[in-house]
Enzyme design. Structure first.
Site, PDB file in Angstrom:
ATOM      1  N   HIS A 163       3.284   5.079  10.336  1.00 43.15           N
ATOM      2  CA  HIS A 163       2.874   6.489  10.395  1.00 43.15           C
ATOM      3  C   HIS A 163       2.440   6.910  11.792  1.00 43.15           C
ATOM      4  O   HIS A 163       2.299   8.097  12.056  1.00 43.15           O
ATOM      5  CB  HIS A 163       1.727   6.734   9.407  1.00 43.15           C
ATOM      6  CG  HIS A 163       2.156   6.610   7.976  1.00 43.15           C
ATOM      7  ND1 HIS A 163       2.261   7.691   7.133  1.00 43.15           N
ATOM      8  CD2 HIS A 163       2.538   5.523   7.255  1.00 43.15           C
ATOM      9  CE1 HIS A 163       2.687   7.278   5.949  1.00 43.15           C
ATOM     10  NE2 HIS A 163       2.853   5.967   5.989  1.00 43.15           N
ATOM     11  N   ASP A 370      -0.051  11.623  18.858  1.00 41.16           N
ATOM     12  CA  ASP A 370      -0.122  11.629  17.392  1.00 41.16           C
ATOM     13  C   ASP A 370       1.270  11.326  16.843  1.00 41.16           C
ATOM     14  O   ASP A 370       2.252  11.913  17.319  1.00 41.16           O
ATOM     15  CB  ASP A 370      -0.576  13.018  16.904  1.00 41.16           C
ATOM     16  CG  ASP A 370      -1.284  12.962  15.557  1.00 41.16           C
ATOM     17  OD1 ASP A 370      -0.967  12.060  14.761  1.00 41.16           O
ATOM     18  OD2 ASP A 370      -2.146  13.825  15.304  1.00 41.16           O
TER      19      ASP A 370
HETATM   20  P1  ADP Z   1      -4.240  11.722  10.587  1.00 44.04           P
HETATM   21  O1  ADP Z   1      -3.304  11.098   9.625  1.00 44.04           O
HETATM   22  O2  ADP Z   1      -4.290  11.040  11.915  1.00 44.04           O
HETATM   23  O3  ADP Z   1      -5.605  11.947  10.048  1.00 44.04           O
HETATM   24  P2  ADP Z   1      -2.704  14.180  10.133  1.00 44.04           P
HETATM   25  O4  ADP Z   1      -2.852  15.525  10.744  1.00 44.04           O
HETATM   26  O5  ADP Z   1      -1.300  13.679  10.076  1.00 44.04           O
HETATM   27  O6  ADP Z   1      -3.670  13.188  10.921  1.00 44.04           O
HETATM   28  O7  ADP Z   1      -3.224  14.211   8.650  1.00 44.04           O
HETATM   29  C1  ADP Z   1      -4.549  14.574   8.338  1.00 44.04           C
HETATM   30  C2  ADP Z   1      -4.636  14.904   6.854  1.00 44.04           C
HETATM   31  O8  ADP Z   1      -6.003  14.920   6.490  1.00 44.04           O
HETATM   32  C3  ADP Z   1      -4.072  16.271   6.529  1.00 44.04           C
HETATM   33  O9  ADP Z   1      -3.438  16.245   5.275  1.00 44.04           O
HETATM   34  C4  ADP Z   1      -5.322  17.161   6.505  1.00 44.04           C
HETATM   35  O10 ADP Z   1      -5.224  18.248   5.605  1.00 44.04           O
HETATM   36  C5  ADP Z   1      -6.386  16.199   6.032  1.00 44.04           C
HETATM   37  N1  ADP Z   1      -7.683  16.554   6.637  1.00 44.04           N
HETATM   38  C6  ADP Z   1      -7.971  16.590   7.948  1.00 44.04           C
HETATM   39  N2  ADP Z   1      -9.244  16.996   8.147  1.00 44.04           N
HETATM   40  C7  ADP Z   1      -9.750  17.217   6.931  1.00 44.04           C
HETATM   41  C8  ADP Z   1     -11.040  17.652   6.454  1.00 44.04           C
HETATM   42  N3  ADP Z   1     -12.061  17.930   7.284  1.00 44.04           N
HETATM   43  N4  ADP Z   1     -11.210  17.748   5.118  1.00 44.04           N
HETATM   44  C9  ADP Z   1     -10.194  17.436   4.288  1.00 44.04           C
HETATM   45  N5  ADP Z   1      -8.980  17.041   4.666  1.00 44.04           N
HETATM   46  C10 ADP Z   1      -8.760  16.919   5.971  1.00 44.04           C
HETATM   47  C1  G6P Z   2      -4.036   7.762   9.798  1.00 46.72           C
HETATM   48  C2  G6P Z   2      -3.401   6.408   9.605  1.00 46.72           C
HETATM   49  C3  G6P Z   2      -3.599   5.939   8.170  1.00 46.72           C
HETATM   50  C4  G6P Z   2      -5.070   5.968   7.818  1.00 46.72           C
HETATM   51  C5  G6P Z   2      -5.652   7.352   8.080  1.00 46.72           C
HETATM   52  C6  G6P Z   2      -7.145   7.431   7.820  1.00 46.72           C
HETATM   53  O1  G6P Z   2      -3.378   8.668   8.994  1.00 46.72           O
HETATM   54  O2  G6P Z   2      -2.020   6.483   9.923  1.00 46.72           O
HETATM   55  O3  G6P Z   2      -3.094   4.645   7.985  1.00 46.72           O
HETATM   56  O4  G6P Z   2      -5.279   5.617   6.476  1.00 46.72           O
HETATM   57  O5  G6P Z   2      -5.414   7.715   9.434  1.00 46.72           O
HETATM   58  O6  G6P Z   2      -7.812   6.416   8.509  1.00 46.72           O
HETATM   59  P1  G6P Z   2      -8.718   5.339   7.770  1.00 46.72           P
HETATM   60  O7  G6P Z   2      -9.063   4.364   8.829  1.00 46.72           O
HETATM   61  O8  G6P Z   2      -9.882   6.122   7.261  1.00 46.72           O
HETATM   62  O9  G6P Z   2      -7.902   4.755   6.660  1.00 46.72           O
END
Ligand code: ADP
Ligand code: G6P
Length: 472
Positions: A163, A370
């Protein structure tokens, strides 16, 4: 004895976290991050089993069902959480794979724990999977699982999806256990990446480090062909469409606008992570206020930051830095009852997030690196009114797909970021609609179901046999 599952997802985390509320009662809560946002809807629609951790050290639980999914918990001791999860996964691999935006830690005890926990996941998958089943291993925490699992169960069809970005040769080369990671991934039949450049990095490394034979998209290894392909991940457009159609969500969006005094809303939604460029965007916004380009009261910045990996040092440092920055900017420019930045260190449910997306005039997504960034795509999926503008970092996977509609920025260039924020703030409704229409076309056509479909049908295709004379 049960026949086992025909479809198994293996990820470090289950889609739900066990969380103990202030009343001492344990509850299930959606796990943070993009992996869960993408895989959960796919899993709900396909019968299968999800193997993962419940997010609490030492918790040993029996398999259970939640939200229409069969979940199979894997325990991690407190020491394993420290060495495997916080350590090798999030203090070594996470920064290394994200352009070394923080210095990676190389520690042998962390590596040993990584091997041990990967072995546990592989053994669980070997037990749960039916004969000939599809096993789909997810992300950087489990890169050794494909090979370990193939040794235990050569009958399985094994896919792996990363991912996050896969680094270029020069960075991956730093890793003391670089060969073991590549060999681990080569246990899969199909290794998926977000972007073609990442797949190419992987093939190039297999050639240089393992001296493997290869073509542009295939590696010949152990008498097998391992395919390396790009599958850009996406969002559940149907779910978001339903959410923004709900009257309570629309009313909540209106309430957010009223609560911010009908100011123009710039919005950031992220895990509190140093790869997300939160400091850079707040600094740029602060300077625009300081220089009088934005008047306090005329616009507000709403930054929602989910707590993440809170025991890892770099995350603690980031939190301090952001809280100081927000305090300073609000201290200098806010008025009683009117801060210029609303900073919320908290997680929200899907309807609240959808309401925030609907209320936001400018969505600000500025990662330093990212893999994809689903927040950008979620914003686009929610704006069927064709309003709003997306400011998007060039260093996200999403930038490749949304290039024509987004206001693209280099987050390292604070002056560039400032002028792009102003462009986005001043975009006329007709320009907003033109840009949003083009981004929506892409996101709607390439939603998460299509992503899963494409990956799984490629995986189900029998690999071509190894030619007698593999290419050099
Ligand atoms: P990452 O996987 O690195 O966290 P992404 O942008 O690909 O970044 O995905 C983040 C996911 O988490 C999205 O589906 C988003 O809606 C959710 N998310 C991010 N911040 C919040 C928050 N404060 N509360 C709930 N969901 C969140
Ligand atoms: C990104 C990573 C995931 C991970 C998520 C939340 O989306 O690609 O593998 O699960 O962040 O991070 P955490 O360490 O809380 O699982």
């Amino acid at each position: 004895m049960s026949r086992g599952s025909e479809f198994v997802v293996v990820a470090n985390r289950l889609p739900v976290d066990r969380n103990v509320g202030p009343d001492g009662v344990p509850r299930w809560r959606r796990s943070p991050g993009g992996l869960v946002s993408a895989i959960a809807p796919v899993m709900r629609r396909r019968q299968g089993t999800w193997i993962g951790w419940v997010g609490v050290p030492g918790e040993e639980l029996e398999p259970f069902e939640e939200d229409g999914m069969a979940l199979h918990p894997i325990a991690q001791s407190a020491q394993e959480v420290e060495l495997y999860y916080e350590g090798f996964s999030n203090a070594t691999l996470w920064p290394l794979y994200h352009d070394v935006v923080a210095p990676p830690v190389y520690d042998r005890a962390m590596w040993d724990a990584y091997v041990r926990v990967n072995q546990r996941f592989a053994e669980a998958a070997a037990k749960v999977a039916a004969k000939g089943a599809i096993v789909w291993v997810q992300d950087y925490q489990l890169q050794l699982v494909p090979r370990m699992l193939r040794e235990l169960r050569p009958d399985l069809r094994i896919g792996f999806f990363l991912h996050i970005p896969f680094p270029p040769t020069e960075l991956f080369w730093q890793l003391p256990w670089r060969r073991r990671i590549l060999e681990g991934l080569l246990g899969a039949d199909l290794v998926g990446f977000q972007l073609p450049g990442a797949a190419a990095n992987f093939v190039r490394l297999c050639r240089r480090l393992l001296d493997a034979r290869y073509t542009k998209q295939d590696v010949y290894w152990d008498d097998r062909v391992v395919r390396a392909r790009a599958f850009p991940i996406s969002v559940d457009v149907g779910e978001l469409d339903d959410l923004v159609g709900r009257s309570d969500v629309q009313e909540r969006a209106q309430e957010i606008r009223t609560d911010t005094d009908d100011a123009t809303i710039l919005l950031g939604v992220d895990r509190l992570d140093y790869t997300k460029g939160i400091t850079q965007r707040l600094q740029a916004f602060g300077e625009l206020v300081q220089e009088g380009h934005i008047r306090p009261g005329q616009a507000v910045f709403v930054q929602i930051a989910t707590p993440s990996r809170e025991r890892v040092e770099q995350y603690q440092l980031l939190r301090e830095e952001i809280e100081q920055l927000v305090g300073r900017i609000n201290g200098e420019h806010g008025e009683i009852g009117f801060p210029v930045i609303h900073y919320l260190h908290s997680s929200y449910d899907r309807p609240e997030l959808a309401a925030l997306y609907l209320a936001a005039d400018v969505m600000v997504v500025t990662p330093l690196r990212d893999g994809m960034n689903l927040v950008a795509k979620e914003y686009v999926a929610c704006r069927k009114d064709l309003r709003g503008a997306l400011v998007l970092s060039e260093f996200t996977g999403a930038a490749a797909e949304l290039k024509r509609g987004a206001f693209q920025v280099n987050p390292y260039d604070i002056d560039g970021l400032k002028s792009t924020l102003l462009d986005a703030l001043h975009a006329e409704p007709a320009e907003q609609a033109r840009r949003m229409r083009s981004m929506r076309r892409r996101v709607i056509e390439h939603d998460v179901d299509r992503w899963a479909e494409e990956f799984l049908s490629e995986l189900e295709n029998p690999a071509r046999s190894v030619p007698a004379q593999p290419p050099v």
